[in-house]
Design a protein around this motif. Structure first.
Motif, mmCIF file in Angstrom:
data_model
loop_
_atom_site.group_PDB
_atom_site.id
_atom_site.type_symbol
_atom_site.label_atom_id
_atom_site.label_comp_id
_atom_site.label_asym_id
_atom_site.label_seq_id
_atom_site.Cartn_x
_atom_site.Cartn_y
_atom_site.Cartn_z
ATOM 1 N N LEU A 181 0.835 -1.400 0.026
ATOM 2 C CA LEU A 181 -0.040 -0.012 0.097
ATOM 3 C C LEU A 181 1.102 1.179 0.078
ATOM 4 O O LEU A 181 0.436 2.169 -0.532
ATOM 5 C CB LEU A 181 -0.898 0.120 1.260
ATOM 6 C CG LEU A 181 -1.861 -1.134 1.297
ATOM 7 C CD1 LEU A 181 -2.715 -1.072 2.445
ATOM 8 C CD2 LEU A 181 -2.808 -0.878 -0.039
ATOM 9 N N ARG A 187 1.324 -0.765 -5.993
ATOM 10 C CA ARG A 187 0.117 -0.740 -6.038
ATOM 11 C C ARG A 187 -0.807 -0.808 -7.355
ATOM 12 O O ARG A 187 -1.501 -1.623 -7.598
ATOM 13 C CB ARG A 187 -0.638 0.591 -5.466
ATOM 14 C CG ARG A 187 -0.702 0.412 -3.849
ATOM 15 C CD ARG A 187 -1.582 1.536 -3.253
ATOM 16 N NE ARG A 187 -1.548 2.692 -3.923
ATOM 17 C CZ ARG A 187 -0.799 3.823 -3.515
ATOM 18 N NH1 ARG A 187 -0.047 3.738 -2.485
ATOM 19 N NH2 ARG A 187 -0.636 4.969 -4.442
ATOM 20 N N PHE A 224 -6.976 2.435 -2.218
ATOM 21 C CA PHE A 224 -6.373 1.362 -2.998
ATOM 22 C C PHE A 224 -7.649 0.533 -3.679
ATOM 23 O O PHE A 224 -7.776 0.143 -4.805
ATOM 24 C CB PHE A 224 -5.615 0.145 -2.423
ATOM 25 C CG PHE A 224 -5.537 -1.321 -3.088
ATOM 26 C CD1 PHE A 224 -4.525 -1.280 -4.001
ATOM 27 C CD2 PHE A 224 -6.335 -2.359 -2.564
ATOM 28 C CE1 PHE A 224 -4.323 -2.490 -4.704
ATOM 29 C CE2 PHE A 224 -6.109 -3.471 -3.329
ATOM 30 C CZ PHE A 224 -5.353 -3.555 -4.401
#
Length: 612
Positions: A181, A187, A224
């Protein structure tokens, strides 16, 4: 159906005689491979007729059937509740009028086992989350031998979900998630890999099972999910998630999960409403009803109700007594817990406070144990909560653990939403009328298109259309669509199809286009940018059966027309055959042209016979 609690001195034969239900039916409904039942054991009785016993009242019958007294009264208007007599037959009302989404997790095993389980469970699930893909801290993604599972799901009208988790050899890793993250490149890499795998494998959508999120990563995690959702949405996929149960924002180890933020992003939220007591904790109920209720109440204040799926455990734990915090209690499936109680002839207790069963036994080494698990009673109570709070549905971890009573309970309390069409149009009718057709030859769009486009075909046996250079209105179309027309009387074309990497959809046109507009739409279909097959089969069907198969009539005139047909209807059935990898693409392409695709099971296809 209703649930009977075994009393001292009971036998399966005696219980079956009481309620006029064959012993074998009781055994099958409860997955019993032995008959030595124990006091306190819950038995699902697969009958919607209850035979009154001494001491019964409408209240006690309603409690056993998990229905309200009022609904029991309405289902039995001729019975005076104050004058019940032993031997009376009381009808158990059907309450399966609540539509829900059902999601089952399943750990991939072998192709044979995958196909068998998905086939068995397919009537009772909307989605199957295939477990599991792993990711690296740099965004890499593992592989999974899941093609059979994906294909079996689609073939049985179940939507397969690609499940990604942070599970490692040492357990769920907070550090792994945090590293991913906090690295924008990682990501983005992970999102790209997920999109690629979904497209390549033919998944319907994605399920995220990231556990033990740290408080400091809370907003990054929600961000995310938003990034992933946006990318999936563009490609026509949904985002679903599994989250731990929260009853407050002040629980330290759950502060990484922002229910409100997550709920605003995802399409479905599976709440893992279990493990209040677990393998590393002191003994206690795995999913106590009071905590489950508080979890739902907390969730509906932050998440749209229809997005919430209540997750149920198909397992419990076997703790050794006295409790030692240094030991890990093994998990045990609900079914095996009952078998263990029967093996040791241990009485099963039931906590009304927690709506949870448990029992004690002594093993071969003289160690005392307590087993907490779920049974038909405790699961029924949780299903009642789903109806009470009007949330989106139900889910389970995980299907291979087995719970024979599960399908019975699901169909008792709910109507399970199933995949019916691909392309965005509701399936209204398989009947389309074209001017110039005889009333006894009401046909579907396919051959009509061919006539309008001046296609030439030899209808003796199986014929191929020229799929590489079809001309219409002097416009040459280079098509990747291979069209086959089957006209061999009595043949079963799908019995010769290799289904190993194929998905078959029946094709419908329910638009109100003019004939020429329909012809133009079909000519556009020829421009499909990837290779697939279109099969056309003429069939003759009984008028009555055909009429009953139509779920919604467009007009009263249509019904009148059908009623005027004496015996049979001749029509053409049209099918698109594509690969797992092209499912989403063909669905979008057909939707854009106004067509609807309906998924059919292999055994149904193999029974379609050419007749005219």
């Amino acid at each position: 159906m209703f649930i009977y609690t075994v009393q001292q001195g009971d036998s399966l034969y005696r219980i079956g005689s009481k309620y006029s239900v064959p012993v074998e039916q009781i055994r099958l409904a409860n997955g019993l491979n032995q008959v030595n039942i124990v006091p306190g054991q819950a038995l699902l009785i697969p009958s919607y007729t209850y035979i009154v016993q001494p001491g019964d009242s409408f209240y006690t019958i309603a409690q056993m059937a998990y229905v309200s007294v009022e609904s029991l009264r309405r289902a039995n208007p001729s019975i005076n509740p104050a004058r019940l007599q032993v031997g009376m037959r009381v009808r158990i009302p059907n309450i399966s009028n609540y539509n829900v989404t059902s999601l089952g997790y399943y750990s991939i095993r072998t192709p044979e086992a995958d196909q068998r389980l998905i086939t068995d469970f397919s009537p009772y699930i909307t989605y199957i989350a295939l477990f599991e893909y792993h990711f690296s801290n740099e965004g890499g993604l593992s592989t999974l031998n899941d093609l059979t599972g994906i294909k079996s799901a689609w073939s049985h009208r179940v939507k397969p979900l690609m499940t990604i988790t942070n599970l490692t050899k040492s357990g769920f890793s907070s550090q792994l998630i945090s590293q991913m993250l906090n690295n924008s490149t990682a990501r983005n890499t992970l999102i790209n890999r997920i999109l690629q795998e979904v497209s390549t494998k033919g998944y319907d959508s994605v399920n995220i099972d990231f556990e033990m999120i740290l408080e400091k990563d809370r907003d990054l995690f929600t961000g995310f999910l938003r990034e992933l959702r946006d990318r999936l949405k563009l490609a026509g996929h949904l985002l679903t998630i599994a989250v731990p149960p929260k009853t407050s924002d002040n629980i330290p180890w759950l502060k990484g999960y922002d229910y409100g933020g997550i709920g605003s992003v995802v399409d479905l939220m599976f709440i893992m409403a279990y493990d209040w007591h677990h393998s590393a904790s002191e003994p206690g109920p795995v999913a106590p009803i009071n905590e489950v209720r508080r979890t739902i109440q907390f969730a509906i204040d932050r998440v749209p109700r229809k997005k919430i799926l209540l997750g149920l455990p198909l397992y419990g734990y076997d703790w050794t007594l006295p409790y030692n915090p240094k030991t890990i209690a093994p998990g045990i499936s609900n079914q095996n817990a009952v078998r263990l109680a029967m093996k040791h002839q241990a009485e099963i207790h039931y906590s009304k406070e927690y709506e949870s069963p448990y029992f004690y036994y002594v093993d071969g080494q003289g160690n005392r144990h307590v087993v907490g698990f779920e049974d038909a009673r405790s699961i029924s109570k949780k299903m009642q909560l789903i109806r009470e709070f009007q949330i989106g549905g139900v889910g389970a971890w995980q299907l291979s653990l087995g719970f024979p009573e599960g399908p019975w309970l699901l169909t008792k309390f709910f109507h399970i939403k199933k995949l019916e069409s691909i392309g965005g149009n509701k399936i209204i009718s398989s009947l389309l009328l074209f001017s110039g057709n005889c009333v006894k030859e009401v046909r579907r769009f396919s051959f009509f298109y061919f006539r309008v486009l001046s296609y030439k075909t030899n209808l003796k046996g199986v014929s191929m259309m020229d799929n590489l250079a079809t001309k219409t209105n002097k416009e040459e179309i280079q098509s990747k669509l291979m069209i086959q027309v089957f006209d061999e009387q009595g043949s079963y074309p799908f019995r010769s199809l290799d289904f190993s990497n194929k998905i078959v959809f029946e094709m419908f046109d329910y638009t109100l286009r003019t004939p020429l507009e329909k012809a133009d739409a079909f000519s556009q279909l020829l421009k499909v940018p990837f290779e697939c097959n279109l099969w056309i089969l003429p069939v003759t069907e009984e008028t009555l059966a055909y009429q009953q198969a139509i779920p919604e009539l467009k007009s009263a005139a249509l019904l009148d027309m059908l009623s005027s047909i004496k015996d049979t209807i001749q029509r053409d059935r049209t099918f698109i055959i594509t690969t797992l990898q092209q499912i989403k693409s063909i669905a979008k392409f057909c939707k854009d042209l106004g067509f609807t695709l309906k998924n059919l099971e292999q055994r149904e296809l193999e029974n379609i016979r050419v007749s005219y």
